[in-house]
Design an enzyme around this catalytic site. Structure first.
Site, PDB file in Angstrom:
ATOM      1  N   GLY A 259      36.088  42.808  29.289  1.00 12.13           N
ATOM      2  CA  GLY A 259      34.231  42.405  28.714  1.00 12.13           C
ATOM      3  C   GLY A 259      33.539  42.682  30.602  1.00 12.13           C
ATOM      4  O   GLY A 259      32.393  43.642  30.055  1.00 12.13           O
ATOM      5  N   GLU A 296      30.434  35.789  33.644  1.00 12.72           N
ATOM      6  CA  GLU A 296      30.623  36.305  35.074  1.00 12.72           C
ATOM      7  C   GLU A 296      29.584  35.231  35.783  1.00 12.72           C
ATOM      8  O   GLU A 296      30.258  35.258  36.954  1.00 12.72           O
ATOM      9  CB  GLU A 296      30.066  37.474  34.974  1.00 12.72           C
ATOM     10  CG  GLU A 296      31.096  38.188  33.790  1.00 12.72           C
ATOM     11  CD  GLU A 296      32.713  37.984  33.657  1.00 12.72           C
ATOM     12  OE1 GLU A 296      33.404  37.510  34.164  1.00 12.72           O
ATOM     13  OE2 GLU A 296      32.499  37.827  32.733  1.00 12.72           O
ATOM     14  N   GLU A 318      39.786  30.903  33.949  1.00 12.59           N
ATOM     15  CA  GLU A 318      38.990  30.882  33.109  1.00 12.59           C
ATOM     16  C   GLU A 318      39.377  30.450  32.245  1.00 12.59           C
ATOM     17  O   GLU A 318      37.969  30.091  31.407  1.00 12.59           O
ATOM     18  CB  GLU A 318      39.853  32.247  32.854  1.00 12.59           C
ATOM     19  CG  GLU A 318      40.855  33.200  33.254  1.00 12.59           C
ATOM     20  CD  GLU A 318      38.747  34.215  33.554  1.00 12.59           C
ATOM     21  OE1 GLU A 318      38.112  33.249  32.852  1.00 12.59           O
ATOM     22  OE2 GLU A 318      38.684  34.961  35.161  1.00 12.59           O
TER      23      GLU A 318
END
Ligand code: TRP
Ligand code: ZN
Length: 855
Positions: A259, A296, A318
């Site tokens: 992504g 992000e 994550e």
């Protein structure tokens, strides 16, 4: 063969050397691109071992220590430099060919621009280095390139110098003051459209924001930059975290394996998560952009400033960052709808992974290919584990834990244990048993039984937990489970809401003073990533669907109600009795369709009836053919009996201009077409009048239940209109791939040659091939094996083009356990065919071999 061996968490050793500073000079010149890496190397502790650097698929030109050429050895891709010095300067020159790099790891080209992807272990394709996250260096990067075609030369940190090399070439120099691991390095060089903005941080600093996109797409970067500003403001207000550099850049590239990537100060994004305008992007696409931009951005603190000690700790950054992006989306939009989406990912995908050959804990104990562990388990179950900590501590103690975590570990590479330790110290909540969530794989099953004694008014819930065996064969111990419940009275009052603290393998909870037996809404909000086993009756589910305080609980009850009906009808098909749909179920859905007080986006979720994959996940063994028939029947019944209501709501919603209304309306349309072919014309009219992609795609999706002339006509019109817009063609490829038609595979085979398709572009591969394998359950699992063979033939090619993408596409093929003997035989034969490939990649080897071992 040594390459194919697993690495173990228990073997972790601190690095023998570290590198404090790295000076990189990158000369971009096509196949003759040169990288000069000058490292300040420091021996760590007392030892006499050689310095061993990682490298992969690059040409080594020279090695110097303190300016002198030295002897060196390369073994298994690694470079070994023997020096007795404790501190020295190492210069390594390498040569590489970015154009030939189709793996999209390291330095490669996307549509004429140079770009990098270094996570997890891609920096070793740029230069020989200590490519591990616990080696943090300060980077200075000089890029030289032709002026023609490469006006923008970007890297991490702040721009410190730029100028001409000669009439045709220029250079820039970047300096990143924050020490970082190699996986966060980035370099981009190319010609782009640039959208700029600025943001003032909470302490009053000005930050320059830049989004770089392919020429002609500047207007499509507005939503991304607006999302970035919202992310920056949200992280300040909810987490008290401020941005730390003077510039934040995002570059959108079409060739990208995932992504997006959180490189310090220079994020590289898949175009899918940047480019949007009303005509080309759906409401869901807009939402996806906001959440990935947020994700992000949030990594800047959770991942970059505090990073991972080793890759087994991936969930440290994550899981936590997914939790943060989920909270961001929930604070900005509908909390319930965001939660429903997260629960679907867990139940439809993560449960399947946890029950299959690749099952692993959120902190894996062993890995062959790290790229295979960017999984729904590490990311999404990881986020659920963080969410449970949040539930156990509450917001304020959780935030105290976050502040302590960052205060303790800023600038360090740490472990999941360090995170839990900070949460414990700040909150004084004992998380010792909770830590098992990090090391135990598999989905715990929580079986609930209830008991009510009208004489005493005493209601009891008994919870028993059991985690099934996983391929690691480790013992499963009881987990610490926050179990959220609500008790409803017969007239729908909420009597009690509580999070039960479950720690034992069997535990009973007693509720006194109830004059009637309550209806229990269990595991509300999916408060723990477990499978709930409780025999709800239809009455109970209808009651919860109508009265639960939580919107998520209402949705969940609707899923259970629909599923209940399906499994009953599967049983009817087995016994040869007639299928039927209980009128109470139809009434419950009718009630939802007509209830104007409900949030439209929530109704759209309820009308998104469980997919075949979702249903398959509910059972141990599946008769796919009967399941598909029963599901079709139930949908058709709901559609027929609710036809009038659906049409009324559809007409009313048509004039409304908001995402919730569009979502609800498109679900009405899809069901109406299931009830009567005549509604195809309404879909065509919506398509023809649409001024936004949500409406165009909504019409096409509604028509995608079967091949029809109307569908064919609209698909052709759509193709002609969007042939030059790759991200929109991805939607068209996906519609083709999802069509449940006996000739689907023949059509897809032709589409492999389509001018807009390319096996080297992951977005195209995912939209056509990935969608077929994961989204077209009936054609993929054809009992003649043609679906498996189609995917296998493509995997053979993809194995040498882009192994990382190949290994993602293969997932449905290794999850064969629930299927019948014949399908399992065919799936295993396909896997064996792959295992026999002479040049099988590590990525596919790990998955295929684990699958066949389990067989
Ligand atoms: N760290 C990235 C994220 O979650 C994931 C990622 C992007 C990635 N590109 C990758 C992981 C390539 C492995 C390989 O935001
Ligand atoms: Zn991430």
């Amino acid at each position: 063969m040594s390459q194919l061996e697993a690495k173990y968490l228990k073997d972790y050793q601190a690095p023998l050397f570290t590198i404090s500073h790295l000076d990189l000079v990158v000369n971009l010149a096509g196949a003759d691109t040169q990288v000069t890496a000058t490292s300040q190397v420091l021996r760590q502790g007392q030892h006499q071992q050689a310095l061993v650097l990682d490298g992969d698929d690059i040409n080594l030109k020279s090695v110097k220590v303190n300016g002198e050429e030295v002897d060196y050895q390369t073994i298994d891709g690694q470079l070994s430099v023997d020096s007795t010095l404790d501190a020295f300067e190492l210069e390594v020159v390498t040569q590489l060919d970015p154009e030939a790099n189709l793996s999209l790891e390291g330095l490669y080209m996307s549509d004429g621009a140079y770009c990098t992807q270094c996570e997890a272990e891609g920096f070793r394709r740029v230069t020989y280095f200590l490519d591990r996250p616990d080696v943090l260096a300060i980077y200075t990067v000089t890029i030289t390139a032709p002026k023609q075609g490469f006006p923008y030369l970007l890297s991490n940190g702040n721009l410190v110098e730029q100028g001409e090399v000669d009439a045709l070439h220029h250079y820039v120099k970047w300096h990143d003051p924050f020490p970082k691991p190699a996986y966060l390095f980035a370099l981009v060089a190319g010609d782009f459209d640039l959208l700029e903005d600025k943001y003032q941080t909470m302490s009053g600093r000005q930050v320059k924001l830049q989004v770089f996109v392919d020429k002609g797409n500047r207007h499509k970067a507005q939503h991304a930059i607006a999302s970035l500003k919202k992310s920056m403001a949200w992280d300040e207000s909810r987490f008290n975290l401020e941005y730390d550099l003077d510039i934040y850049m995002i570059v959108a590239v079409d060739f990208f394996n995932m992504g997006a990537m959180e490189n310090k100060g220079l994020n590289v994004f898949n175009t899918k998560y940047v480019l949007a305008d009303k005509r080309t992007a759906t409401d869901d696409d807009y939402h996806g952009i906001e959440s990935v931009v947020g994700h992000e951005y949030f990594h800047n603190w959770t991942g970059n400033r505090v990073t991972c000690r080793d890759w087994f700790q991936l969930s440290l950054k994550e899981g936590l960052t997914v939790f943060r992006d989920q909270e961001f989306s929930s604070d900005l939009g509908s909390r319930a709808v965001n939660r429903i989406h997260a629960i679907r990912v867990m139940k439809n995908q993560q449960f399947a992974e946890d029950a299959g050959p690749m099952a692993h804990p959120i902190r894996p104990a062993s890995v062959i290919e790290m790229n295979n562990f960017y999984t729904v388990t590490v990311y999404n179950k990881g986020a659920e584990v963080i969410r449970m900590i949040h539930t156990l501590l509450g917001e304020s103690r959780f935030q105290a834990g976050m502040a302590l975590y960052i205060e303790r570990h800023d600038g360090q590479a740490v472990t999941c244990d360090d995170f839990v330790g900070a949460m414990e110290s700040a909150s004084h909540v004992d998380l010792s048993q909770f830590r098992r969530w990090y090391r135990q794989a598999g989905t715990p099953v929580v079986t609930v039984t209830e008991d009510y004694d009208p004489a005493t008014g005493c209601y009891q819930l008994t919870l028993a937990q059991m985690t099934p065996q996983t391929p690691d064969k480790l013992d499963k111990r009881p987990l610490h489970i926050p179990f959220d419940i609500e008790l409803l009275s017969a007239d729908g009052e909420a009597i009690l809401s509580q999070v039960l603290d479950v720690k034992e393998s069997t535990q009973t909870f007693i509720f006194d003073g109830l004059s009637h037996q309550p209806v229990a809404s269990l595991l509300q909000n999916f408060s723990a990533p477990v499978r709930l086993k409780f025999d709800y009756s239809i009455e109970q589910l209808v009651h919860i669907m109508a009265f639960a305080t939580s919107e998520v609980a209402r949705w969940e009850a609707s899923v259970n109600l629909f599923s209940h009906a399906i499994w009953e009808n599967v049983a009817h098909l087995h016994s040869g009795t007639a299928m039927m749909l209980d009128p109470r179920i139809i009434d419950a859905f009718k009630g939802v369709i007509l209830n104007a007080a409900l949030d439209k986006a929530l109704v759209a979720e309820i009308l998104t009836l469980p997919s075949l994959s979702a249903l398959i996940e509910q059972v141990e063994q599946v008769d796919l053919d009967k399941l598909a028939v029963a599901r079709e029947f139930a949908i058709a019944q709901i559609a027929q009996f609710c036809e009038d209501e659906l049409l009324v709501r559809f007409r009313e919603l048509e004039s409304m201009d908001d995402a919730g209304a569009r979502a609800f309306k498109n679900k009405c349309l899809a069901l109406l077409i299931q009830s009567n072919d005549l509604y195809q014309d309404i879909a065509a009219a919506q398509f023809n009048q649409a001024d936004n992609m949500t409406n165009s795609l909504g019409a096409l999706l509604a028509l995608n239940g079967e091949a029809s002339d109307v569908r064919q006509r609209l698909m052709t019109a759509f193709e002609q209109e969007w042939i030059d817009t790759p991200l929109v063609m991805d939607k068209w490829f996906s519609l083709q791939a999802a069509l449940n038609d006996k000739d689907c595979i023949a059509h897809l085979t032709v589409l492999l040659e389509h001018q807009a398709f390319s096996l080297s572009n992951p977005n195209r591969v995912r939209s056509l091939i990935g969608m077929f394998a994961s989204g077209n359950v009936e054609q993929f699992h054809r009992v003649d094996g043609k679906g498996y063979q189609f995917i296998t033939d493509i995997l053979v090619k993809l194995n040498s083009v882009n192994p990382q993408v190949a290994a993602r596409i293969i997932t449905p093929l290794i999850q064969f356990k629930k299927f019948d003997v014949e399908r399992q035989r065919l799936m295993k034969a396909s896997l064996q065919q792959l295992l026999d490939l002479p040049d099988l990649s590590k990525d596919l080897f790990e998955k295929v071999s684990k699958a066949l071992e389990m067989a």
